[in-house]
Design a protein around this motif. Structure first.
Motif, PDB file in Angstrom:
ATOM      1  N   GLU A  48      16.960  18.117 -18.762  1.00 42.54           N
ATOM      2  CA  GLU A  48      18.296  17.648 -18.879  1.00 42.54           C
ATOM      3  C   GLU A  48      18.148  16.195 -18.087  1.00 42.54           C
ATOM      4  OE1 GLU A  48      20.983  20.507 -17.931  1.00 42.54           O
ATOM      5  OE2 GLU A  48      20.901  21.453 -19.762  1.00 42.54           O
ATOM      6  N   ILE A  49      17.743  16.289 -16.729  1.00 46.72           N
ATOM      7  CA  ILE A  49      17.772  15.276 -15.852  1.00 46.72           C
ATOM      8  C   ILE A  49      16.804  14.181 -16.205  1.00 46.72           C
ATOM      9  CG2 ILE A  49      16.881  14.314 -13.577  1.00 46.72           C
ATOM     10  CD1 ILE A  49      19.756  16.279 -13.719  1.00 46.72           C
ATOM     11  N   ILE A  50      15.648  14.521 -16.772  1.00 45.50           N
ATOM     12  CA  ILE A  50      14.854  13.313 -17.418  1.00 45.50           C
ATOM     13  C   ILE A  50      15.403  12.679 -18.742  1.00 45.50           C
ATOM     14  CG2 ILE A  50      12.657  13.181 -18.736  1.00 45.50           C
ATOM     15  CD1 ILE A  50      11.466  15.093 -16.715  1.00 45.50           C
ATOM     16  N   MET A  51      16.116  13.408 -19.408  1.00 46.51           N
ATOM     17  CA  MET A  51      16.698  12.887 -20.634  1.00 46.51           C
ATOM     18  C   MET A  51      17.994  11.974 -20.265  1.00 46.51           C
ATOM     19  SD  MET A  51      14.961  13.606 -23.185  1.00 46.51           S
ATOM     20  CE  MET A  51      16.223  12.772 -24.316  1.00 46.51           C
ATOM     21  N   LEU A  52      18.556  12.043 -19.048  1.00 47.47           N
ATOM     22  CA  LEU A  52      19.678  11.480 -18.616  1.00 47.47           C
ATOM     23  C   LEU A  52      18.998  10.164 -18.078  1.00 47.47           C
ATOM     24  CD1 LEU A  52      21.864  14.080 -16.661  1.00 47.47           C
ATOM     25  CD2 LEU A  52      22.314  12.887 -19.037  1.00 47.47           C
ATOM     26  N   LEU A  53      18.102  10.477 -17.299  1.00 50.08           N
ATOM     27  CA  LEU A  53      17.389   9.068 -16.682  1.00 50.08           C
ATOM     28  C   LEU A  53      16.743   8.191 -17.756  1.00 50.08           C
ATOM     29  CD1 LEU A  53      14.765  10.791 -14.053  1.00 50.08           C
ATOM     30  CD2 LEU A  53      16.717   8.931 -13.623  1.00 50.08           C
ATOM     31  N   ILE A  54      16.304   8.715 -18.932  1.00 53.65           N
ATOM     32  CA  ILE A  54      15.810   7.748 -19.969  1.00 53.65           C
ATOM     33  C   ILE A  54      16.993   7.111 -20.820  1.00 53.65           C
ATOM     34  CG2 ILE A  54      14.863   7.929 -22.413  1.00 53.65           C
ATOM     35  CD1 ILE A  54      12.816  10.220 -21.213  1.00 53.65           C
ATOM     36  N   ILE A  55      18.255   7.775 -20.870  1.00 52.33           N
ATOM     37  CA  ILE A  55      19.194   7.349 -21.353  1.00 52.33           C
ATOM     38  C   ILE A  55      19.665   5.856 -20.562  1.00 52.33           C
ATOM     39  CG2 ILE A  55      21.694   7.554 -22.017  1.00 52.33           C
ATOM     40  CD1 ILE A  55      20.881  10.547 -23.122  1.00 52.33           C
ATOM     41  N   ILE A  56      19.957   6.223 -19.239  1.00 54.84           N
ATOM     42  CA  ILE A  56      20.227   5.192 -18.312  1.00 54.84           C
ATOM     43  C   ILE A  56      19.285   3.925 -18.165  1.00 54.84           C
ATOM     44  CG2 ILE A  56      20.607   4.799 -15.945  1.00 54.84           C
ATOM     45  CD1 ILE A  56      23.148   6.057 -17.306  1.00 54.84           C
ATOM     46  N   ALA A  57      18.029   4.433 -18.395  1.00 55.37           N
ATOM     47  CA  ALA A  57      16.833   3.318 -18.404  1.00 55.37           C
ATOM     48  C   ALA A  57      17.156   2.501 -19.792  1.00 55.37           C
ATOM     49  CB  ALA A  57      15.303   3.984 -18.391  1.00 55.37           C
ATOM     50  N   LEU A  58      17.419   3.133 -20.796  1.00 56.28           N
ATOM     51  CA  LEU A  58      17.546   2.530 -22.183  1.00 56.28           C
ATOM     52  C   LEU A  58      18.761   1.433 -21.932  1.00 56.28           C
ATOM     53  CD1 LEU A  58      17.219   5.155 -25.119  1.00 56.28           C
ATOM     54  CD2 LEU A  58      16.087   2.999 -24.682  1.00 56.28           C
ATOM     55  N   PHE A  59      19.907   1.911 -21.360  1.00 58.87           N
ATOM     56  CA  PHE A  59      20.713   1.149 -20.974  1.00 58.87           C
ATOM     57  C   PHE A  59      20.545  -0.212 -20.327  1.00 58.87           C
ATOM     58  CE2 PHE A  59      24.144  -0.120 -17.597  1.00 58.87           C
ATOM     59  CZ  PHE A  59      24.956  -0.679 -18.650  1.00 58.87           C
ATOM     60  N   PHE A  60      19.852   0.021 -19.009  1.00 61.89           N
ATOM     61  CA  PHE A  60      19.440  -0.941 -18.173  1.00 61.89           C
ATOM     62  C   PHE A  60      18.580  -1.821 -18.856  1.00 61.89           C
ATOM     63  CE2 PHE A  60      16.384  -2.725 -15.179  1.00 61.89           C
ATOM     64  CZ  PHE A  60      17.436  -3.335 -14.419  1.00 61.89           C
ATOM     65  N   ILE A  61      17.572  -1.640 -19.574  1.00 59.55           N
ATOM     66  CA  ILE A  61      16.493  -2.410 -20.449  1.00 59.55           C
ATOM     67  C   ILE A  61      17.366  -3.162 -21.314  1.00 59.55           C
ATOM     68  CG2 ILE A  61      14.492  -2.410 -21.699  1.00 59.55           C
ATOM     69  CD1 ILE A  61      13.572   0.172 -20.299  1.00 59.55           C
ATOM     70  N   ASN A  62      18.066  -2.519 -21.969  1.00 60.69           N
ATOM     71  CA  ASN A  62      18.823  -3.243 -23.126  1.00 60.69           C
ATOM     72  C   ASN A  62      19.749  -4.216 -22.808  1.00 60.69           C
ATOM     73  OD1 ASN A  62      17.531  -2.438 -25.617  1.00 60.69           O
ATOM     74  ND2 ASN A  62      18.616  -0.419 -25.489  1.00 60.69           N
ATOM     75  N   ALA A  63      20.328  -4.017 -21.562  1.00 58.68           N
ATOM     76  CA  ALA A  63      21.484  -4.856 -21.216  1.00 58.68           C
ATOM     77  C   ALA A  63      20.525  -6.060 -20.584  1.00 58.68           C
ATOM     78  CB  ALA A  63      22.303  -4.218 -19.957  1.00 58.68           C
ATOM     79  N   CYS A  64      19.253  -5.792 -19.948  1.00 68.09           N
ATOM     80  CA  CYS A  64      18.751  -7.011 -19.338  1.00 68.09           C
ATOM     81  C   CYS A  64      17.937  -7.914 -20.232  1.00 68.09           C
ATOM     82  CB  CYS A  64      17.701  -6.427 -18.326  1.00 68.09           C
ATOM     83  SG  CYS A  64      18.321  -5.856 -16.725  1.00 68.09           S
ATOM     84  N   VAL A  65      17.487  -7.284 -21.314  1.00 72.93           N
ATOM     85  CA  VAL A  65      16.936  -7.965 -22.442  1.00 72.93           C
ATOM     86  C   VAL A  65      18.084  -8.905 -23.037  1.00 72.93           C
ATOM     87  CG1 VAL A  65      15.909  -7.908 -24.642  1.00 72.93           C
ATOM     88  CG2 VAL A  65      15.115  -6.373 -22.912  1.00 72.93           C
ATOM     89  N   TYR A  66      19.126  -8.356 -23.282  1.00 73.83           N
ATOM     90  CA  TYR A  66      20.288  -9.071 -23.931  1.00 73.83           C
ATOM     91  C   TYR A  66      20.809 -10.201 -23.287  1.00 73.83           C
ATOM     92  CZ  TYR A  66      24.262 -10.165 -26.918  1.00 73.83           C
ATOM     93  OH  TYR A  66      25.126 -10.830 -27.621  1.00 73.83           O
ATOM     94  N   GLN A  67      20.730 -10.064 -21.842  1.00 72.53           N
ATOM     95  CA  GLN A  67      21.173 -11.115 -20.964  1.00 72.53           C
ATOM     96  C   GLN A  67      19.887 -12.013 -20.436  1.00 72.53           C
ATOM     97  OE1 GLN A  67      24.343 -11.755 -20.257  1.00 72.53           O
ATOM     98  NE2 GLN A  67      25.100  -9.893 -21.252  1.00 72.53           N
TER      99      GLN A  67
END
Length: 154
Positions: A48-67
Motif C-alpha cells: 500500500e505504501i509503495i503504491m502511494l509512493l508510485i502515485i505521488i512520483a507519477l504526479f511529480f514527474i508529470n508535473a515537472c515534465v509539463y512545466q
C-alpha cells in the motif's frame, strides 16, 4: 542540480513540496482507513505504501515534465522521450505477458498484488513521453496562434 536553470529549480521545489505533503496526507488517510474500518486495498501494508509512493512520483514527474522542469536544459528532450516511450511499451508488454500467465500477481482476492509495481513503473515511463509530446504539441499550437495574430495585424 547544476544543470537546471532557476525556473526549473523553483518548479521542482514547488512540486516536490506538493508531492511530499500529498504523500503525508495519503499515508495518514490510508492508516486511518485501516485503523477504523479495517480496510486494506493491497495484499500487504508495505505494498500500500509503495503504491502511494508510485502515485505521488507519477504526479511529480508529470508535473515537472509539463512545466519543462524534468529534463536538463541542454538535454535532447525528444530523444529521451522516445527512449522512455519504448521502455514503457516494453515494460507494459512484459507485464501483460506476466498477467496472462498468472493474473493473481495483479489482483488477489480483490486486493492489489505485487504485480502492480512493474505495471505502474511502465506507466511512469510511458507517461513521461506522453506528457512531453502533449506539452510540445500545445506549445506548437500556441506559437502558431501567436504568429497568425502577428500576421493578421500586419
Amino acid at each position: 542540480m547544476r544543470k537546471y536553470d532557476e525556473y526549473q529549480k523553483v518548479v521542482r521545489y514547488k512540486y516536490g513540496y506538493y508531492s511530499f505533503n500529498s504523500l503525508i496526507i495519503l499515508i495518514v488517510f490510508n492508516y486511518l482507513i485501516g485503523l477504523f474500518f479495517n480496510f486494506h486495498w493491497a495484499t500487504t501494508k508495505e505494498l500500500e505504501i509503495i503504491m502511494l509512493l508510485i502515485i505521488i512520483a507519477l504526479f511529480f514527474i508529470n508535473a515537472c515534465v509539463y512545466q519543462s522542469a524534468y529534463f536538463y536544459k541542454d538535454d535532447d528532450k525528444k530523444s529521451y522521450s522516445w527512449l522512455f516511450f519504448i521502455i514503457g511499451l516494453i515494460s507494459l508488454y512484459t507485464n501483460f505477458q506476466t498477467f496472462l500467465i498468472s493474473p493473481e500477481k495483479l489482483m488477489l482476492n480483490g486486493k492489489v498484488g505485487s504485480g502492480a509495481i512493474p505495471l505502474f513503473s511502465g506507466l511512469m515511463f510511458l507517461s513521461i513521453s506522453i506528457t512531453y509530446f502533449i506539452r510540445n504539441r500545445i506549445d506548437k499550437k500556441r506559437k502558431q496562434k501567436t504568429i497568425n495574430k502577428i500576421q493578421a495585424k500586419n
